[in-house]
Motif scaffolding. Structure first.
Motif, PDB file in Angstrom:
ATOM      1  N   VAL A 196      -1.801   4.817   2.151  1.00 57.89           N
ATOM      2  CA  VAL A 196      -1.024   5.740   1.306  1.00 57.89           C
ATOM      3  C   VAL A 196      -1.668   5.938  -0.062  1.00 57.89           C
ATOM      4  O   VAL A 196      -1.681   7.052  -0.596  1.00 57.89           O
ATOM      5  N   LEU A 197      -2.246   4.891  -0.623  1.00 59.31           N
ATOM      6  CA  LEU A 197      -2.854   5.046  -1.950  1.00 59.31           C
ATOM      7  C   LEU A 197      -4.164   5.823  -1.881  1.00 59.31           C
ATOM      8  O   LEU A 197      -4.681   6.280  -2.897  1.00 59.31           O
ATOM      9  N   GLY A 198      -4.693   5.985  -0.646  1.00 53.71           N
ATOM     10  CA  GLY A 198      -5.835   6.878  -0.462  1.00 53.71           C
ATOM     11  C   GLY A 198      -5.373   8.304  -0.208  1.00 53.71           C
ATOM     12  O   GLY A 198      -5.834   9.252  -0.843  1.00 53.71           O
ATOM     13  N   ILE A 199      -4.425   8.461   0.707  1.00 59.59           N
ATOM     14  CA  ILE A 199      -4.100   9.820   1.157  1.00 59.59           C
ATOM     15  C   ILE A 199      -3.250  10.574   0.122  1.00 59.59           C
ATOM     16  O   ILE A 199      -3.357  11.804   0.018  1.00 59.59           O
ATOM     17  N   ASN A 200      -2.447   9.877  -0.667  1.00 57.77           N
ATOM     18  CA  ASN A 200      -1.597  10.595  -1.622  1.00 57.77           C
ATOM     19  C   ASN A 200      -2.409  11.249  -2.746  1.00 57.77           C
ATOM     20  O   ASN A 200      -2.363  12.473  -2.917  1.00 57.77           O
ATOM     21  N   PRO A 201      -3.213  10.509  -3.503  1.00 61.72           N
ATOM     22  CA  PRO A 201      -4.008  11.202  -4.533  1.00 61.72           C
ATOM     23  C   PRO A 201      -5.017  12.181  -3.939  1.00 61.72           C
ATOM     24  O   PRO A 201      -5.251  13.250  -4.499  1.00 61.72           O
ATOM     25  N   THR A 202      -5.586  11.840  -2.771  1.00 62.77           N
ATOM     26  CA  THR A 202      -6.553  12.736  -2.126  1.00 62.77           C
ATOM     27  C   THR A 202      -5.894  14.072  -1.794  1.00 62.77           C
ATOM     28  O   THR A 202      -6.445  15.146  -2.060  1.00 62.77           O
ATOM     29  N   THR A 203      -4.699  14.009  -1.222  1.00 65.16           N
ATOM     30  CA  THR A 203      -3.975  15.235  -0.849  1.00 65.16           C
ATOM     31  C   THR A 203      -3.705  16.088  -2.084  1.00 65.16           C
ATOM     32  O   THR A 203      -3.907  17.306  -2.073  1.00 65.16           O
ATOM     33  N   GLN A 204      -3.262  15.458  -3.147  1.00 60.69           N
ATOM     34  CA  GLN A 204      -2.950  16.227  -4.357  1.00 60.69           C
ATOM     35  C   GLN A 204      -4.215  16.867  -4.941  1.00 60.69           C
ATOM     36  O   GLN A 204      -4.212  18.031  -5.326  1.00 60.69           O
ATOM     37  N   ALA A 205      -5.297  16.078  -4.989  1.00 59.29           N
ATOM     38  CA  ALA A 205      -6.536  16.613  -5.563  1.00 59.29           C
ATOM     39  C   ALA A 205      -7.067  17.770  -4.708  1.00 59.29           C
ATOM     40  O   ALA A 205      -7.537  18.779  -5.240  1.00 59.29           O
ATOM     41  N   LEU A 206      -6.966  17.640  -3.377  1.00 55.71           N
ATOM     42  CA  LEU A 206      -7.420  18.723  -2.492  1.00 55.71           C
ATOM     43  C   LEU A 206      -6.557  19.963  -2.678  1.00 55.71           C
ATOM     44  O   LEU A 206      -7.057  21.081  -2.784  1.00 55.71           O
ATOM     45  N   LEU A 207      -5.251  19.774  -2.705  1.00 56.86           N
ATOM     46  CA  LEU A 207      -4.353  20.928  -2.872  1.00 56.86           C
ATOM     47  C   LEU A 207      -4.671  21.695  -4.149  1.00 56.86           C
ATOM     48  O   LEU A 207      -4.564  22.920  -4.199  1.00 56.86           O
ATOM     49  N   ALA A 208      -5.070  20.957  -5.176  1.00 63.84           N
ATOM     50  CA  ALA A 208      -5.383  21.604  -6.451  1.00 63.84           C
ATOM     51  C   ALA A 208      -6.739  22.306  -6.417  1.00 63.84           C
ATOM     52  O   ALA A 208      -7.134  22.929  -7.397  1.00 63.84           O
ATOM     53  N   GLY A 209      -7.472  22.178  -5.282  1.00 59.81           N
ATOM     54  CA  GLY A 209      -8.726  22.928  -5.143  1.00 59.81           C
ATOM     55  C   GLY A 209      -9.977  22.116  -5.427  1.00 59.81           C
ATOM     56  O   GLY A 209     -11.064  22.676  -5.584  1.00 59.81           O
ATOM     57  N   ASN A 210      -9.834  20.806  -5.502  1.00 60.57           N
ATOM     58  CA  ASN A 210     -10.987  19.940  -5.776  1.00 60.57           C
ATOM     59  C   ASN A 210     -11.615  19.431  -4.481  1.00 60.57           C
ATOM     60  O   ASN A 210     -10.981  19.445  -3.423  1.00 60.57           O
ATOM     61  N   ALA A 211     -12.839  18.928  -4.600  1.00 66.43           N
ATOM     62  CA  ALA A 211     -13.416  18.086  -3.558  1.00 66.43           C
ATOM     63  C   ALA A 211     -13.171  16.635  -3.973  1.00 66.43           C
ATOM     64  O   ALA A 211     -13.024  16.351  -5.170  1.00 66.43           O
ATOM     65  N   VAL A 212     -13.094  15.745  -2.978  1.00 68.68           N
ATOM     66  CA  VAL A 212     -12.728  14.354  -3.269  1.00 68.68           C
ATOM     67  C   VAL A 212     -13.748  13.392  -2.690  1.00 68.68           C
ATOM     68  O   VAL A 212     -14.214  13.567  -1.565  1.00 68.68           O
ATOM     69  N   ILE A 213     -14.063  12.376  -3.475  1.00 75.95           N
ATOM     70  CA  ILE A 213     -14.828  11.242  -2.939  1.00 75.95           C
ATOM     71  C   ILE A 213     -13.937  10.018  -3.067  1.00 75.95           C
ATOM     72  O   ILE A 213     -13.515   9.657  -4.174  1.00 75.95           O
ATOM     73  N   LEU A 214     -13.613   9.465  -1.924  1.00 66.29           N
ATOM     74  CA  LEU A 214     -12.664   8.342  -1.880  1.00 66.29           C
ATOM     75  C   LEU A 214     -13.436   7.044  -1.681  1.00 66.29           C
ATOM     76  O   LEU A 214     -14.190   6.897  -0.724  1.00 66.29           O
ATOM     77  N   LYS A 215     -13.206   6.092  -2.606  1.00 67.10           N
ATOM     78  CA  LYS A 215     -13.826   4.764  -2.479  1.00 67.10           C
ATOM     79  C   LYS A 215     -12.691   3.778  -2.296  1.00 67.10           C
ATOM     80  O   LYS A 215     -11.996   3.422  -3.243  1.00 67.10           O
ATOM     81  N   GLY A 216     -12.481   3.367  -1.040  1.00 64.70           N
ATOM     82  CA  GLY A 216     -11.417   2.401  -0.767  1.00 64.70           C
ATOM     83  C   GLY A 216     -11.876   0.994  -1.111  1.00 64.70           C
ATOM     84  O   GLY A 216     -13.031   0.765  -1.469  1.00 64.70           O
ATOM     85  N   SER A 217     -10.946   0.059  -0.990  1.00 67.23           N
ATOM     86  CA  SER A 217     -11.281  -1.338  -1.295  1.00 67.23           C
ATOM     87  C   SER A 217     -12.288  -1.895  -0.287  1.00 67.23           C
ATOM     88  O   SER A 217     -12.330  -1.483   0.872  1.00 67.23           O
ATOM     89  N   GLU A 218     -13.038  -2.885  -0.744  1.00 68.17           N
ATOM     90  CA  GLU A 218     -14.020  -3.526   0.126  1.00 68.17           C
ATOM     91  C   GLU A 218     -13.372  -4.238   1.311  1.00 68.17           C
ATOM     92  O   GLU A 218     -14.028  -4.480   2.314  1.00 68.17           O
ATOM     93  N   VAL A 219     -12.068  -4.590   1.192  1.00 72.90           N
ATOM     94  CA  VAL A 219     -11.441  -5.308   2.313  1.00 72.90           C
ATOM     95  C   VAL A 219     -10.645  -4.383   3.226  1.00 72.90           C
ATOM     96  O   VAL A 219     -10.148  -4.824   4.264  1.00 72.90           O
ATOM     97  N   THR A 220     -10.514  -3.117   2.867  1.00 74.50           N
ATOM     98  CA  THR A 220      -9.750  -2.205   3.733  1.00 74.50           C
ATOM     99  C   THR A 220     -10.483  -0.870   3.940  1.00 74.50           C
ATOM    100  O   THR A 220      -9.889   0.199   3.774  1.00 74.50           O
ATOM    101  N   PRO A 221     -11.755  -0.911   4.316  1.00 74.53           N
ATOM    102  CA  PRO A 221     -12.491   0.359   4.449  1.00 74.53           C
ATOM    103  C   PRO A 221     -11.983   1.237   5.590  1.00 74.53           C
ATOM    104  O   PRO A 221     -12.025   2.465   5.489  1.00 74.53           O
ATOM    105  N   SER A 222     -11.495   0.619   6.681  1.00 76.57           N
ATOM    106  CA  SER A 222     -11.117   1.446   7.842  1.00 76.57           C
ATOM    107  C   SER A 222      -9.957   2.369   7.506  1.00 76.57           C
ATOM    108  O   SER A 222      -9.874   3.493   8.011  1.00 76.57           O
ATOM    109  N   ALA A 223      -9.024   1.890   6.657  1.00 76.90           N
ATOM    110  CA  ALA A 223      -7.876   2.725   6.304  1.00 76.90           C
ATOM    111  C   ALA A 223      -8.360   3.970   5.560  1.00 76.90           C
ATOM    112  O   ALA A 223      -7.865   5.083   5.797  1.00 76.90           O
ATOM    113  N   SER A 224      -9.347   3.824   4.667  1.00 78.46           N
ATOM    114  CA  SER A 224      -9.882   4.984   3.936  1.00 78.46           C
ATOM    115  C   SER A 224     -10.639   5.909   4.881  1.00 78.46           C
ATOM    116  O   SER A 224     -10.526   7.136   4.786  1.00 78.46           O
ATOM    117  N   LEU A 225     -11.410   5.316   5.815  1.00 72.80           N
ATOM    118  CA  LEU A 225     -12.155   6.153   6.763  1.00 72.80           C
ATOM    119  C   LEU A 225     -11.196   6.975   7.619  1.00 72.80           C
ATOM    120  O   LEU A 225     -11.482   8.125   7.960  1.00 72.80           O
TER     121      LEU A 225
END
Ligand code: NAD
Length: 513
Positions: free
Chosen positions: A154-183
């Motif tokens: 959720v902490l990846g998809i919520n800000p990502t969704t908002q930034a995309l909706l606003a017309g931005n491109a996003v680079i998401l760097k998830g935590s080192e212990v939870t990379p699969s959730a970000s992928l």
């Protein structure tokens, strides 16, 4: 058991090797993106972003809604991935990661067109007679989103969704212990039809995150710890790029002596144990008034002793695992420190002997005092810490003595009393007769005061925070001369002086302000 190991390969390549906190089983290996790969990702994002920004907001929202449908469809896969990577209980995973993500995606997708539409703002004073103001919202460009491990989807998809909706491109760097959730966040958006380059996930640790911050992005949305937040704030300040810093807390819960004890005890437990206590705005310091202290302590201890732990229980598991081994060390240090300084340990207090993996027993510490680590530093584990206070004044003084101020909650049978205390709490948001629910309400601006962070996320302001607000000023009427045009002269100065006297010295100014 090390949850993450960093392997240094030949040629300087670094790789993360992960194990599950549930049972130590291997999860896999993930590369750490180096500065060259970060730069390549930013270049690809920059190339893809203008076409995305040129779309109507409704077209961008259609992709978000398709992604939302895919979250519903693929929820079992997301739940299994997050549970394996974090050891959360099933209910915590469903409510925090799936339900909240779906709610955020629906909320912003359905409202973004309105929230981001040019907004006419009425002017005041004399300028209102000749000028019109419209505030427009333009994308920033490329946004870096850096997230922690405690709610990785959720902490990846919520800000990502908002930034995309606003017309931005996003680079998401998830935590080192939870990379699969970000992928998974990126995979869902890819499947929903998002063009290549618009959302890229970088796996890696703090070094990858630092390279992203220094890589030339236009904004950083950071969620994580206070020390990392400070470093990122400094780097963004130096580069003059905006950032939001959503950081940690040691949130207080004030329990008044007119409270429904049974309900307050439930509030203590869910506040301190939800997500195994690894919740940024969970309750860390329970400040109970003397008149309710003994009853509250008994009720909390009785209820805590009945809680169930262990992934094998499936949906019947109340409290999950600790996500990261380094966190268990902090929890143990805080519990030992509290006991050494005179706290009574009523329940738990140690790693589970019965369960494999990283399970720390739900713990209840009472008779806590302000000098204990558990009342001063973020524990981020399944620990209830209760301190007796003599009155409301002492409760407020101790609640506000903390370095951080993310959220707070007040419990009382008297709504006026609770409101009065809530108004005095130094916190980014305050709940009355409930634990921290603010982040789950997209309408509520969310963020901390003091060391808990800078800026607010969520709500209309949060979404607009991924934009530059650009005011556009137009003339009300076709004008033949520019009022401020040269030449200056004594006549114009005299007129200006008269106008100032007319407006403000005569008192007429109040009609124009
Ligand atoms: P952390 O600060 O160690 O790491 C967060 C992220 O930053 C990770 O992706 C990490 O790799 C990255 N990072 C580390 N060093 C970096 C650097 N120098 N430059 C750029 N990126 C860097 O935090 P954590 O331990 O992963 O998360 C737990 C913390 O997050 C707790 O303090 C918790 O309270 C906080 N948190 C806050 C909120 C909120 O909304 N306020 C929400 C969840 C968690």
């Amino acid at each position: 058991m090390a949850i993450v190991e960093t392997l240094e390969l030949a040629g300087g390549r670094r790789v993360l090797r992960l194990q599950s906190p549930v049972d130590g089983s291997p999860i896999g290996e993930f590369p750490c993106a180096d500065p060259d790969e970060v730069a390549a990702a930013i270049r690809a994002a920059r190339a893809a972003q203008p076409a995305w920004a040129a779309l109507d907001v409704r077209q961008r929202a259609a992709i978000v809604l398709r992604a939302r449908d895919l979250v519903v469809e693929r929820q079992d896969e997301i739940v299994a991935t997050v549970m394996r990577e974090t050891g959360k209980s099933l209910q915590d995973t469903l409510s925090m990661e799936i339900f909240a993500s779906l709610d955020f995606m629906s909320y912003y997708a359905k409202r973004a067109a309105k929230m981001l539409a040019p907004t006419k703002v009425g002017l005041h004073g004399m300028m209102a007679m000749i000028k019109k103001l419209t505030v427009t919202y333009r994308p920033m460009g490329v946004v870096g989103v850096i997230t922690p491990w405690n709610a990785p989807f959720v902490l990846g998809i919520n800000p990502t969704t908002q930034a995309l909706l606003a017309g931005n491109a996003v680079i998401l760097k998830g935590s080192e212990v939870t990379p699969s959730a970000s992928l998974l966040v990126a995979d869902i958006y890819r499947q929903a039809g998002l063009a290549e380059g618009l959302l890229q996930v970088l796996t890696g640790d703090g070094r990858t995150g630092a390279a992203l911050v220094e890589g030339g992005v236009n904004k950083i949305s950071f969620t994580g710890s206070v020390p990392t937040g400070r470093r990122i704030g400094e780097a963004c300040g130096r580069q003059l790029i905006p950032c939001t810093l959503e950081l940690g807390g040691t949130d207080a819960m004030i329990v008044c002596d007119d409270v429904d004890v049974n309900m307050a005890a439930d509030g203590v437990l869910i506040g301190s144990y939800m997500n195994c206590g690894q919740y940024c705005c969970g309750t860390q310091r329970v400040l109970a008034l003397a008149g309710v202290y003994d009853d509250l302590v008994k009720s909390v201890a009785d209820k805590a002793a009945t809680l169930r732990q262990g992934a094998k229980l499936g949906g019947d598991e109340d409290v999950g695992a600790v996500i990261w081994d380094k966190q268990v060390t902090i929890i143990e240090r805080h519990v030992h420190d509290a006991v050494a300084k005179g706290a009574r340990l009523l329940v738990g207090g140690k790693r589970s002997q019965a369960l494999g993996g990283l399970y720390f027993e739900p713990t209840v510490l009472v008779d806590c005092t302000s000098d204990m680590l558990v009342m001063r530093e973020e524990t981020f584990g399944p620990v209830v810490a209760i301190q007796k206070v003599k009155d409301e004044e002492e409760a407020i003084r101790l609640a506000n003595a903390a370095e951080c101020g993310l959220t707070g909650n007040v419990w009382s049978g008297d709504p006026n009393r609770a409101w009065r205390l809530a108004m005095r709490m130094e916190a980014g948001s305050v709940m009355i007769n409930d634990m921290a629910v603010t982040y789950g309400l997209p309408e509520a601006p969310f963020g901390g005061v003091k060391a808990s962070g800078v800026g607010r996320v969520n709500g209309t302001d949060g979404l607009r925070g991924y934009c530059q607000s650009v005011p556009v000023i137009t003339n009300r009427f076709k004008m033949k001369t520019l009022p401020a045009a040269y030449p200056y002269g004594i006549q114009k100065v005299a007129t200006l002086r008269k106008t100032i006297r007319f407006l403000w010295a005569s008192g007429l100014g109040r009609w124009f302000q």
